[in-house]
Design a protein around this motif. Structure first.
Motif, short mmCIF file in Angstrom:
data_model
loop_
_atom_site.label_atom_id
_atom_site.label_comp_id
_atom_site.label_asym_id
_atom_site.label_seq_id
_atom_site.Cartn_x
_atom_site.Cartn_y
_atom_site.Cartn_z
N SER A 1 0.85 -1.19 0.00
CA SER A 1 0.00 0.00 0.00
C SER A 1 0.89 1.24 0.00
O SER A 1 2.11 1.15 0.17
CB SER A 1 -0.89 0.01 1.24
N GLY B 1 1.09 3.50 2.28
CA GLY B 1 1.71 3.63 3.59
C GLY B 1 2.87 2.67 3.79
O GLY B 1 3.90 3.03 4.39
N LEU C 1 0.41 7.74 5.65
CA LEU C 1 0.54 7.04 6.92
C LEU C 1 -0.70 7.24 7.80
O LEU C 1 -1.27 8.33 7.83
CB LEU C 1 1.77 7.53 7.67
N ASP C 2 -1.10 6.19 8.52
CA ASP C 2 -2.21 6.32 9.46
C ASP C 2 -1.70 6.98 10.74
O ASP C 2 -0.50 7.25 10.90
CB ASP C 2 -2.86 4.97 9.75
N ILE C 3 -2.61 7.24 11.67
CA ILE C 3 -2.25 7.98 12.88
C ILE C 3 -1.20 7.23 13.70
O ILE C 3 -0.22 7.83 14.17
CB ILE C 3 -3.52 8.24 13.74
N GLU C 4 -1.40 5.93 13.89
CA GLU C 4 -0.45 5.16 14.71
C GLU C 4 0.95 5.17 14.11
O GLU C 4 1.94 5.32 14.83
CB GLU C 4 -0.95 3.72 14.86
N THR C 5 1.03 5.02 12.77
CA THR C 5 2.34 5.02 12.12
C THR C 5 2.97 6.41 12.16
O THR C 5 4.19 6.54 12.33
CB THR C 5 2.21 4.54 10.66
N THR C 6 2.15 7.45 12.04
CA THR C 6 2.66 8.82 12.13
C THR C 6 3.30 9.06 13.48
O THR C 6 4.40 9.64 13.57
CB THR C 6 1.52 9.83 11.90
#
Length: 295
Positions: free
Chosen positions: A125, A127, A154-159
């Motif tokens: 993907s 991300g 990127l999603d919030i957790e990865t950010t």
């Protein structure tokens, strides 16, 4: 660590960057901010020796030019899109650029890529590809890392994870130059800010100094806000009612306090109305445009 002096960059006859000068120290996290077309990516590419320029760029006292990339051995980068071989696995992509299997394994775990790292990168993907690109930039223990829109996809957790990793590397002395349109996230990691507009650096200051820019408005709460509005308006004082109080201009504070005291309306709260980081950036750019138009 990095010193840029009088940097000028042309595309054909069009000048993209004009007399840009700045420096970055070990462990600094510098945010490069500006509107689209300001020249942010151009500066980043030039620091990597990918474009011709006049002026000077030195890294650890070694020159960087379009023909001399020796100093870049200790520099990692993610510019625009990750440079990934789609038919290789993520792990093989990393192994191409590092002979240290331990470091590769550590980065895979650190960036939480274990579940898919053996798959071909073409199946990733946006991300996943972005995390792999960041891992490539962090390979070989770089002293300086350039990241262009690292939070893209990127999603919030990865950010939050990437933010933590950047702080971890900076604590060990790695310097970062980061460009991002997600200013709220950039604000949480950077220690200094460079604002670029129409090819010119219009501000280069520590974040703490930027945040201390004087607020020209104050928020006040009184024992009777409705009466306060009527009194101040009657005296030609601009008042902006909000859900949390009344916004007034700083230069009217003395007069406001006299009027309220005289009419027995008491102050419960009086604090600077500090604008958000994004609004401060917009204000700086607006001031620059107005000054330029004034000339």
């Amino acid at each position: 660590m990095l010193t840029v002096k009088n940097l000028n960059i042309f595309y054909g006859r069009k000048q993209i960057i004009e007399n840009a000068s700045f420096s970055i120290k070990p462990g600094e996290i510098v945010g490069l901010i500006g509107p689209n077309g300001a020249g942010k990516t151009t500066i980043m590419k030039t620091l990597l020796g990918l474009t011709k320029f006049t002026g000077s760029i030195t890294f650890n006292n070694q020159p960087i030019t379009a023909n001399n990339h020796k100093a870049l051995q200790n520099v990692g980068a993610l510019i625009e899109n990750p440079a990934i071989y789609p038919f290789l696995s993520g792990k093989d992509n990393l192994s191409l650029y590092s002979t240290d299997k331990g470091e590769v394994a550590e980065l895979i775990t650190k960036l939480q890529m274990n579940s898919y790292i053996q798959r071909q990168a073409k199946s990733y993907s946006i991300g996943m590809k972005q995390k792999l690109g960041i891992a490539l930039a962090l390979l070989n223990h770089p002293q300086f890392v350039i990241l262009d829109e690292p939070m893209n996809g990127l999603d919030i957790e990865t950010t939050i994870l990437i933010r933590k990793i950047i702080h971890e590397y900076a604590h060990k002395g790695t310097a970062f130059l980061i460009s991002s349109h997600v200013l709220s996230e950039l604000q949480k990691v950077m220690t200094s800010v460079i604002i670029l507009n129409q090819g010119h650096i219009i501000m280069d200051v520590p974040v703490s100094q930027f945040q201390e820019r004087d607020s020209q408005q104050y928020r006040l709460v009184t024992t009777d806000n409705q009466t306060a509005i009527k009194l101040l308006t009657a005296n030609s004082i601009t008042v902006i009612p909000t859900s949390t109080g009344l916004i007034v201009n700083k230069d009217a504070l003395s007069q406001i306090q006299q009027i309220l005291f005289k009419n027995q309306v008491w102050l419960r709260e009086l604090v600077p109305n500090v604008p958000s980081f994004e609004k401060k950036i917009i204000t700086v750019l607006k001031e620059r445009r107005e000054n330029s138009n004034g000339k």
